[in-house]
Scaffold this motif. Structure first.
Motif, PDB file in Angstrom:
ATOM      1  N   GLN A 163       0.837  -1.212   0.000  1.00  0.00           N
ATOM      2  CA  GLN A 163       0.000   0.000   0.000  1.00  0.00           C
ATOM      3  C   GLN A 163       0.867   1.255   0.000  1.00  0.00           C
ATOM      4  O   GLN A 163       0.585   2.211  -0.719  1.00  0.00           O
ATOM      5  N   LYS A 164       1.926   1.249   0.782  1.00  0.00           N
ATOM      6  CA  LYS A 164       2.837   2.396   0.823  1.00  0.00           C
ATOM      7  C   LYS A 164       3.525   2.580  -0.534  1.00  0.00           C
ATOM      8  O   LYS A 164       3.711   3.708  -0.989  1.00  0.00           O
ATOM      9  N   GLU A 165       3.912   1.471  -1.168  1.00  0.00           N
ATOM     10  CA  GLU A 165       4.527   1.555  -2.504  1.00  0.00           C
ATOM     11  C   GLU A 165       3.556   2.178  -3.504  1.00  0.00           C
ATOM     12  O   GLU A 165       3.938   3.045  -4.295  1.00  0.00           O
ATOM     13  N   LYS A 166       2.300   1.730  -3.458  1.00  0.00           N
ATOM     14  CA  LYS A 166       1.284   2.285  -4.353  1.00  0.00           C
ATOM     15  C   LYS A 166       1.079   3.775  -4.100  1.00  0.00           C
ATOM     16  O   LYS A 166       0.932   4.548  -5.037  1.00  0.00           O
ATOM     17  N   THR A 167       1.076   4.164  -2.830  1.00  0.00           N
ATOM     18  CA  THR A 167       0.901   5.576  -2.484  1.00  0.00           C
ATOM     19  C   THR A 167       2.063   6.404  -3.025  1.00  0.00           C
ATOM     20  O   THR A 167       1.851   7.484  -3.585  1.00  0.00           O
ATOM     21  N   ILE A 168       3.267   5.899  -2.887  1.00  0.00           N
ATOM     22  CA  ILE A 168       4.441   6.608  -3.409  1.00  0.00           C
ATOM     23  C   ILE A 168       4.333   6.759  -4.927  1.00  0.00           C
ATOM     24  O   ILE A 168       4.564   7.849  -5.466  1.00  0.00           O
ATOM     25  N   LYS A 169       3.964   5.701  -5.621  1.00  0.00           N
ATOM     26  CA  LYS A 169       3.821   5.761  -7.083  1.00  0.00           C
ATOM     27  C   LYS A 169       2.701   6.721  -7.490  1.00  0.00           C
ATOM     28  O   LYS A 169       2.847   7.500  -8.426  1.00  0.00           O
ATOM     29  N   ARG A 170       1.591   6.636  -6.778  1.00  0.00           N
ATOM     30  CA  ARG A 170       0.459   7.520  -7.064  1.00  0.00           C
ATOM     31  C   ARG A 170       0.860   8.987  -6.850  1.00  0.00           C
ATOM     32  O   ARG A 170       0.565   9.849  -7.666  1.00  0.00           O
ATOM     33  N   ASN A 171       1.563   9.252  -5.758  1.00  0.00           N
ATOM     34  CA  ASN A 171       2.035  10.607  -5.483  1.00  0.00           C
ATOM     35  C   ASN A 171       2.992  11.093  -6.571  1.00  0.00           C
ATOM     36  O   ASN A 171       2.895  12.233  -7.024  1.00  0.00           O
ATOM     37  N   PHE A 172       3.919  10.236  -6.982  1.00  0.00           N
ATOM     38  CA  PHE A 172       4.874  10.642  -8.016  1.00  0.00           C
ATOM     39  C   PHE A 172       4.155  10.949  -9.331  1.00  0.00           C
ATOM     40  O   PHE A 172       4.495  11.914 -10.011  1.00  0.00           O
ATOM     41  N   ASN A 173       3.163  10.146  -9.667  1.00  0.00           N
ATOM     42  CA  ASN A 173       2.387  10.431 -10.885  1.00  0.00           C
ATOM     43  C   ASN A 173       1.676  11.780 -10.777  1.00  0.00           C
ATOM     44  O   ASN A 173       1.600  12.532 -11.745  1.00  0.00           O
ATOM     45  N   LYS A 174       1.166  12.090  -9.585  1.00  0.00           N
ATOM     46  CA  LYS A 174       0.524  13.383  -9.338  1.00  0.00           C
ATOM     47  C   LYS A 174       1.551  14.510  -9.481  1.00  0.00           C
ATOM     48  O   LYS A 174       1.282  15.538 -10.086  1.00  0.00           O
ATOM     49  N   TRP A 175       2.736  14.304  -8.927  1.00  0.00           N
ATOM     50  CA  TRP A 175       3.800  15.309  -9.012  1.00  0.00           C
ATOM     51  C   TRP A 175       4.181  15.552 -10.473  1.00  0.00           C
ATOM     52  O   TRP A 175       4.401  16.689 -10.882  1.00  0.00           O
ATOM     53  N   LYS A 176       4.277  14.455 -11.230  1.00  0.00           N
ATOM     54  CA  LYS A 176       4.646  14.602 -12.647  1.00  0.00           C
ATOM     55  C   LYS A 176       3.588  15.394 -13.399  1.00  0.00           C
ATOM     56  O   LYS A 176       3.922  16.253 -14.224  1.00  0.00           O
ATOM     57  N   ARG A 177       2.307  15.129 -13.134  1.00  0.00           N
ATOM     58  CA  ARG A 177       1.244  15.897 -13.793  1.00  0.00           C
ATOM     59  C   ARG A 177       1.377  17.382 -13.482  1.00  0.00           C
ATOM     60  O   ARG A 177       1.257  18.231 -14.364  1.00  0.00           O
ATOM     61  N   LYS A 178       1.631  17.703 -12.208  1.00  0.00           N
ATOM     62  CA  LYS A 178       1.816  19.109 -11.823  1.00  0.00           C
ATOM     63  C   LYS A 178       3.054  19.691 -12.512  1.00  0.00           C
ATOM     64  O   LYS A 178       3.030  20.830 -12.969  1.00  0.00           O
ATOM     65  N   PHE A 179       4.114  18.929 -12.559  1.00  0.00           N
ATOM     66  CA  PHE A 179       5.350  19.360 -13.229  1.00  0.00           C
ATOM     67  C   PHE A 179       5.055  19.708 -14.686  1.00  0.00           C
ATOM     68  O   PHE A 179       5.415  20.792 -15.160  1.00  0.00           O
ATOM     69  N   TYR A 180       4.395  18.792 -15.391  1.00  0.00           N
ATOM     70  CA  TYR A 180       4.103  19.015 -16.808  1.00  0.00           C
ATOM     71  C   TYR A 180       3.116  20.168 -17.003  1.00  0.00           C
ATOM     72  O   TYR A 180       3.376  21.083 -17.778  1.00  0.00           O
ATOM     73  N   ASN A 181       2.005  20.102 -16.291  1.00  0.00           N
ATOM     74  CA  ASN A 181       0.946  21.091 -16.511  1.00  0.00           C
ATOM     75  C   ASN A 181       1.303  22.496 -16.050  1.00  0.00           C
ATOM     76  O   ASN A 181       0.985  23.467 -16.729  1.00  0.00           O
ATOM     77  N   SER A 182       1.949  22.609 -14.903  1.00  0.00           N
ATOM     78  CA  SER A 182       2.202  23.936 -14.341  1.00  0.00           C
ATOM     79  C   SER A 182       3.562  24.528 -14.700  1.00  0.00           C
ATOM     80  O   SER A 182       3.730  25.739 -14.651  1.00  0.00           O
ATOM     81  N   TYR A 183       4.519  23.683 -15.054  1.00  0.00           N
ATOM     82  CA  TYR A 183       5.875  24.192 -15.260  1.00  0.00           C
ATOM     83  C   TYR A 183       6.426  23.929 -16.668  1.00  0.00           C
ATOM     84  O   TYR A 183       7.086  24.802 -17.226  1.00  0.00           O
ATOM     85  N   MET A 184       6.162  22.765 -17.231  1.00  0.00           N
ATOM     86  CA  MET A 184       6.689  22.487 -18.566  1.00  0.00           C
ATOM     87  C   MET A 184       5.822  23.114 -19.658  1.00  0.00           C
ATOM     88  O   MET A 184       6.331  23.778 -20.560  1.00  0.00           O
ATOM     89  N   ILE A 185       4.516  22.902 -19.588  1.00  0.00           N
ATOM     90  CA  ILE A 185       3.628  23.366 -20.661  1.00  0.00           C
ATOM     91  C   ILE A 185       3.700  24.876 -20.873  1.00  0.00           C
ATOM     92  O   ILE A 185       3.754  25.315 -22.024  1.00  0.00           O
ATOM     93  N   PRO A 186       3.747  25.699 -19.817  1.00  0.00           N
ATOM     94  CA  PRO A 186       3.879  27.140 -20.081  1.00  0.00           C
ATOM     95  C   PRO A 186       5.146  27.490 -20.887  1.00  0.00           C
ATOM     96  O   PRO A 186       5.108  28.363 -21.754  1.00  0.00           O
ATOM     97  N   ILE A 187       6.231  26.794 -20.627  1.00  0.00           N
ATOM     98  CA  ILE A 187       7.470  27.027 -21.388  1.00  0.00           C
ATOM     99  C   ILE A 187       7.284  26.552 -22.822  1.00  0.00           C
ATOM    100  O   ILE A 187       7.677  27.236 -23.777  1.00  0.00           O
ATOM    101  N   VAL A 188       6.668  25.394 -23.000  1.00  0.00           N
ATOM    102  CA  VAL A 188       6.419  24.871 -24.348  1.00  0.00           C
ATOM    103  C   VAL A 188       5.521  25.834 -25.121  1.00  0.00           C
ATOM    104  O   VAL A 188       5.748  26.087 -26.312  1.00  0.00           O
ATOM    105  N   GLU A 189       4.518  26.380 -24.451  1.00  0.00           N
ATOM    106  CA  GLU A 189       3.629  27.347 -25.117  1.00  0.00           C
ATOM    107  C   GLU A 189       4.403  28.574 -25.596  1.00  0.00           C
ATOM    108  O   GLU A 189       4.113  29.112 -26.660  1.00  0.00           O
ATOM    109  N   GLN A 190       5.394  29.007 -24.834  1.00  0.00           N
ATOM    110  CA  GLN A 190       6.236  30.130 -25.272  1.00  0.00           C
ATOM    111  C   GLN A 190       6.976  29.780 -26.556  1.00  0.00           C
ATOM    112  O   GLN A 190       7.073  30.605 -27.476  1.00  0.00           O
TER     113      GLN A 190
END
Length: 187
Positions: A107-134
């Protein structure tokens, strides 16, 4: 209509066709989101946070394993002083606790993976995509193809269309307060 007018018209059509082809070529950019995650300071900081979480979990699992190995040895030694019924009850209890701990670890492993996937979405959506849009605006692009996506893994393209390294460079320049951003992404 004179023949030279037709020739002129044909020449214009060829030029317009070349312009259209050039505009289409310029309207498409290519990037690798995985390389961006794995190569930017921000992405590396997120990966480091993931690895720390995984390492903490691994150490917990090792401690639990040591505890259960010691308890199993004690149970084996105590077996000769127990009735078969008592030993079976203690053995069943031990097995249940081991299984519960394994389930807890999964369960802890799944939570860590789920959290990392959430972090990656935030990374892409909030930080990478604005740069790509530029970059899209700068190039007048209307499409960005992610060569890491399953549909485009085998795509052949002009390397000048690949903006991955430029996005990495721009993200490293734009996002200097890494610890603060990582805290934002992971909380």
């Amino acid at each position: 209509l004179k023949p030279e007018d037709c020739t002129a018209q044909t020449k214009n059509v060829a030029v317009e066709r070349d312009n259209l082809r050039e505009n289409i070529r310029r309207s498409i950019l290519v990037l690798s989101h995985e390389k961006i995650l794995n190569s930017t300071n921000l992405g590396l900081a997120l990966i480091e946070k993931l690895q720390k979480s995984e390492n903490t979990l691994r150490l917990e699992a090792e401690e639990a394993e040591k505890y259960f190995i010691a308890e199993e040895k004690k149970l084996t030694v105590d077996r000769k002083n127990l009735t078969p019924k008592d030993f079976l009850a203690m053995s069943d209890d031990f097995d249940k606790r081991v299984e519960l701990e394994r389930l807890n670890q999964r369960q802890k492993e799944k939570t860590i993976k789920r959290n990392f996937n959430k972090w990656k979405r935030k990374f892409y959506n909030s930080y990478m995509i604005p740069i790509v849009e530029q970059f899209m605006q700068g190039y007048g692009a209307s499409i960005v193809i992610d060569i890491d996506s399953q549909a485009f893994r085998s795509i052949i393209y002009d390397s000048r269309l690949n903006i991955t390294d430029r996005v990495i460079s721009e993200m490293n320049t734009a996002y200097r307060n890494i610890e603060e951003i990582v805290l934002k992404i992971t909380s």
